[in-house]
Design a protein around this motif. Structure first.
Motif, PDB file in Angstrom:
ATOM      1  N   ASN A  92      -1.966  23.637  10.602  1.00  0.00           N
ATOM      2  CA  ASN A  92      -2.708  22.748   9.707  1.00  0.00           C
ATOM      3  C   ASN A  92      -3.738  23.457   8.842  1.00  0.00           C
ATOM      4  OD1 ASN A  92      -1.394  20.355  10.451  1.00  0.00           O
ATOM      5  ND2 ASN A  92      -2.657  20.145  12.275  1.00  0.00           N
ATOM      6  N   GLU A  93      -4.573  24.302   9.428  1.00  0.00           N
ATOM      7  CA  GLU A  93      -5.640  24.914   8.632  1.00  0.00           C
ATOM      8  C   GLU A  93      -5.077  25.807   7.538  1.00  0.00           C
ATOM      9  OE1 GLU A  93     -10.089  26.404   9.406  1.00  0.00           O
ATOM     10  OE2 GLU A  93      -8.589  27.576  10.490  1.00  0.00           O
ATOM     11  N   GLY A  94      -4.013  26.531   7.846  1.00  0.00           N
ATOM     12  CA  GLY A  94      -3.391  27.362   6.829  1.00  0.00           C
ATOM     13  C   GLY A  94      -2.863  26.550   5.659  1.00  0.00           C
ATOM     14  N   LEU A  95      -2.279  25.392   5.955  1.00  0.00           N
ATOM     15  CA  LEU A  95      -1.768  24.516   4.892  1.00  0.00           C
ATOM     16  C   LEU A  95      -2.897  24.041   3.988  1.00  0.00           C
ATOM     17  CD1 LEU A  95       0.556  22.152   7.001  1.00  0.00           C
ATOM     18  CD2 LEU A  95       1.175  24.324   5.941  1.00  0.00           C
ATOM     19  N   TYR A  96      -3.967  23.552   4.618  1.00  0.00           N
ATOM     20  CA  TYR A  96      -5.019  22.888   3.857  1.00  0.00           C
ATOM     21  C   TYR A  96      -5.974  23.863   3.190  1.00  0.00           C
ATOM     22  CZ  TYR A  96      -3.130  19.161   6.761  1.00  0.00           C
ATOM     23  OH  TYR A  96      -2.276  18.292   7.397  1.00  0.00           O
ATOM     24  N   ALA A  97      -5.922  25.136   3.557  1.00  0.00           N
ATOM     25  CA  ALA A  97      -6.684  26.148   2.826  1.00  0.00           C
ATOM     26  C   ALA A  97      -5.906  26.663   1.619  1.00  0.00           C
ATOM     27  CB  ALA A  97      -7.041  27.311   3.754  1.00  0.00           C
ATOM     28  N   TYR A 146      -1.781  35.871  17.377  1.00  0.00           N
ATOM     29  CA  TYR A 146      -0.921  34.757  17.764  1.00  0.00           C
ATOM     30  C   TYR A 146      -1.243  33.480  17.002  1.00  0.00           C
ATOM     31  CZ  TYR A 146       0.711  37.536  21.714  1.00  0.00           C
ATOM     32  OH  TYR A 146       1.285  38.514  22.494  1.00  0.00           O
ATOM     33  N   VAL A 147      -2.421  33.410  16.393  1.00  0.00           N
ATOM     34  CA  VAL A 147      -2.854  32.168  15.745  1.00  0.00           C
ATOM     35  C   VAL A 147      -3.080  32.316  14.255  1.00  0.00           C
ATOM     36  CG1 VAL A 147      -3.900  31.290  17.869  1.00  0.00           C
ATOM     37  CG2 VAL A 147      -5.287  32.633  16.274  1.00  0.00           C
ATOM     38  N   SER A 148      -2.949  33.533  13.713  1.00  0.00           N
ATOM     39  CA  SER A 148      -3.184  33.747  12.286  1.00  0.00           C
ATOM     40  C   SER A 148      -2.425  34.987  11.817  1.00  0.00           C
ATOM     41  CB  SER A 148      -4.686  33.924  12.013  1.00  0.00           C
ATOM     42  OG  SER A 148      -4.927  34.191  10.647  1.00  0.00           O
ATOM     43  N   THR A 149      -2.176  35.039  10.515  1.00  0.00           N
ATOM     44  CA  THR A 149      -1.472  36.184   9.925  1.00  0.00           C
ATOM     45  C   THR A 149      -2.429  37.123   9.191  1.00  0.00           C
ATOM     46  OG1 THR A 149      -1.037  34.993   7.865  1.00  0.00           O
ATOM     47  CG2 THR A 149       0.618  34.793   9.612  1.00  0.00           C
ATOM     48  N   LYS A 150      -3.727  36.992   9.402  1.00  0.00           N
ATOM     49  CA  LYS A 150      -4.695  37.783   8.649  1.00  0.00           C
ATOM     50  C   LYS A 150      -4.444  39.283   8.802  1.00  0.00           C
ATOM     51  CE  LYS A 150      -9.626  38.569   7.933  1.00  0.00           C
ATOM     52  NZ  LYS A 150     -11.014  38.160   8.299  1.00  0.00           N
ATOM     53  N   SER A 154       1.570  29.763   8.303  1.00  0.00           N
ATOM     54  CA  SER A 154       1.104  29.101   7.081  1.00  0.00           C
ATOM     55  C   SER A 154      -0.122  29.748   6.467  1.00  0.00           C
ATOM     56  CB  SER A 154       0.810  27.622   7.375  1.00  0.00           C
ATOM     57  OG  SER A 154      -0.270  27.501   8.287  1.00  0.00           O
ATOM     58  N   SER A 155      -0.843  30.576   7.228  1.00  0.00           N
ATOM     59  CA  SER A 155      -2.018  31.242   6.656  1.00  0.00           C
ATOM     60  C   SER A 155      -1.640  32.431   5.769  1.00  0.00           C
ATOM     61  CB  SER A 155      -2.952  31.720   7.773  1.00  0.00           C
ATOM     62  OG  SER A 155      -2.302  32.662   8.611  1.00  0.00           O
ATOM     63  N   LEU A 156      -0.367  32.834   5.791  1.00  0.00           N
ATOM     64  CA  LEU A 156       0.059  34.028   5.051  1.00  0.00           C
ATOM     65  C   LEU A 156      -0.168  33.908   3.540  1.00  0.00           C
ATOM     66  CD1 LEU A 156       1.305  36.836   5.461  1.00  0.00           C
ATOM     67  CD2 LEU A 156       3.549  35.796   5.076  1.00  0.00           C
TER      68      LEU A 156
END
Length: 554
Positions: free
Chosen positions: A38-43, A443-447, A472-474
């Motif tokens: 969700n956060e990746g989508l909405y950012a 595991y929780v982000s692609t940063k 989705s954060s990618l």
């Protein structure tokens, strides 16, 4: 109304309330990356709004280069404004939920002062912001905290209008309701009218009285305020995207509630789904509920306000329980009213006396003692093996155990500190939660992966295999949409279906691209068996592994 005061406990100073609020919403706010799903989508959506230079994307938001009409745009607009003002960083992305959490605290203080329960309101504000679920939702970019502050403002103003008949309260109510509609859709209208309608029905002496009060609430000037704010975007969206009326009104609202929305990418659950989750959401203050079960509370003294508060949290709980689409974070919407009613009842019950302050601490101590034994016995090897900045995960359970024991002891010995001591438990829990995220970052982000790809493979195009949401954060970190081969994405389903695009690639299109371009293909471990069956698998080699993601290059 006459202000009431509990003489057994000192007033909580406002500076302390706001100091606690600032801690919970700002502590290391930007220390953890934008989270996948969700956060990746909405950012990414507001980032694309700013970068597109196309006003159409401010009407119909775009996700990863494709139209995304599942939600109204207020969250995206506000986040885009913050991005434009302060830059595209993690802490800036979370300013809307942070502001919403702070706004809820302000509403709690304002409302409880209006009903003559200022002291309890300050406690309610602390209970609200330090509850586990609210703390989490105030620090993650999602719709629900924004909906909560706006719908809470509408419901509180609506109640006070019913009591005081001040027309300006009605205008505020209708304005906040319109903004709540723009925050998360028609669920705001359903919940508002269900709550206020039920309250008016149960608090009216006769049917005539009910109809008269209802007519006052639906005054044409108030409705005009609502429609002036709510309708322009809906009309513009219908003009820009012809399928919008069916997709938004039918598919995203009616069919979602009935469990028939396409695609079916949400959770279901039994009618009691939210009951245990509500206790966890309210943690650690849910441990005061046993105190209320045995303490004497004089609800009849303020029957009307308790009726309103009970309706304000119970009706949404029932609605979400009946709905086929369920999610843990929906619960945040009831938390302001739960916190207020809990604080009022605790104050009226004098916190259950000396032993009433001890019982929650004793229960918390038992919980953390059991959790410590669980780690010591190696029952959960995955968590027990996490090494977090020199401290094993089990040590956090031990720290919380010590904290709860000390809170229990001093609550008994120093009653002047009273219930305030219990805020130490969530204050100690927050750093532990953030450090767990830190150690599990891959595991929780692609940063980290995005940084590595930019450095080591600057000429390779990054492409996702099948799944978008789990990575989705990618696009946010690469500052550009990413293409997907053989997509199974739910969030990109309609955007891909409605318009021709070069974002979603078939296997044939990907093979053609592969012959011309250097590619870094990101594959989830769960999709590896399927990837191995593809004809183009032999053209790749495994280059890196990060969390649940494998990166292949040609």
């Amino acid at each position: 109304m006459k202000r009431e005061h509990n003489i057994q406990f000192p007033e909580i100073p406002l500076w302390l309330v706001w100091g606690i609020v600032c801690y919970f919403v700002s502590f290391k706010l930007g220390s953890y990356p934008i989270l996948d799903n969700n956060e990746g989508l909405y950012a990414e959506i507001p980032r694309e709004m700013l970068r597109s230079g196309d006003w159409h994307q401010w009407i119909i938001p775009h996700l990863n280069g494709l139209p995304y009409m599942e939600k109204p745009p207020l969250l995206y607009w506000l986040t885009a404004v913050f991005f434009a003002a302060f830059g595209e960083s993690e802490w800036v992305a979370r300013l809307v939920p942070v502001s919403s959490g702070i706004g809820c605290v302000g509403l709690i203080l304002w409302f409880t002062k209006s009903i003559g329960r200022e002291y309890a309101g300050r406690l309610a504000a602390i209970v609200f912001i330090s509850s586990l679920g609210v703390t989490a939702m105030s620090r993650i970019l999602m719709f629900d905290m924004l909906l909560t502050v706006l719908l809470t403002a509408a419901v509180m103003s609506g109640y006070l209008f019913c009591v005081r008949k001040q027309r300006k309260l009605l205008y505020v109510c209708m304005a906040m309701l319109a903004l709540a509609l723009l925050a998360k859709g028609f669920v705001a209208l359903i919940l508002f009218f269900a709550v206020m309608g039920t309250y008016l029905a149960l608090s009216s002496s006769t049917l005539k009285n009910f109809l008269s009060r209802l007519y006052e609430c639906l005054h044409w000037k108030g409705l005009l305020v609502f429609f002036l704010i709510a309708t322009p975007w809906h009309i513009a969206a219908m003009l820009v995207e012809p399928i919008f009326p069916w997709f938004y009104f039918i598919n995203e609202h009616i069919l979602r509630f009935l469990g028939k929305r396409e695609p079916h990418d949400y959770y279901a659950g039994a009618w009691w789904y939210y009951l245990p989750r509500a206790l966890l959401f309210l943690f650690p203050w849910s441990f005061f509920l046993p105190v209320l079960a045995f303490a004497r509370t004089n609800i009849a003294r303020q029957r009307d306000i308790h009726l309103f508060l009970c309706i304000a949290w119970l009706i949404p709980m029932v609605f979400f329980s009946v709905s086929s689409a369920k999610a843990n974070y929906y619960l945040v919407i009831v938390m302001p009213f739960v916190a207020i009613q809990l604080a009022l009842m605790l104050e009226d019950a004098k916190f259950g006396g000396r032993w009433g302050l001890v019982i929650p601490g004793a229960l918390l101590s038992i919980l953390f003692f059991a959790l410590t034994l669980w780690f010591l016995n190696g029952k959960n090897e995955a968590l027990n093996g996490l090494f977090i900045k020199g401290i094993f995960t089990r040590y956090f359970a031990e720290i919380l155990l010590i904290t709860s024991i000390l809170v229990t002891f001093f609550s008994y010995r120093i009653r002047k500190l009273g219930v305030l001591l219990y805020v130490l438990v969530p204050m100690m829990s927050l750093p532990a939660m953030l450090q767990v995220i830190d150690v599990r970052q891959n595991y929780v982000s692609t940063k980290e992966v995005a940084a590595w790809l930019r450095t080591d493979f600057p000429r390779s195009e990054v492409i996702l295999y099948r799944v978008f949401e789990h990575q989705s954060s990618l696009p946010f970190y690469l500052k550009a949409p990413v293409r997907i081969v053989d997509s199974r994405s739910s969030d990109l389903f309609w955007g891909n279906k409605l318009h021709k695009n070069n974002i979603v690639l078939s296997d044939m299109q990907f093979q053609i691209l592969l012959d011309k371009q250097k590619i870094a293909l990101m594959v989830l471990k769960e999709d590896l068996p399927d990837f191995r069956q593809k004809k183009y698998f032999s053209e790749f080699k495994l280059t890196r592994e990060s969390g649940n993601t494998l990166i292949f290059t040609n």
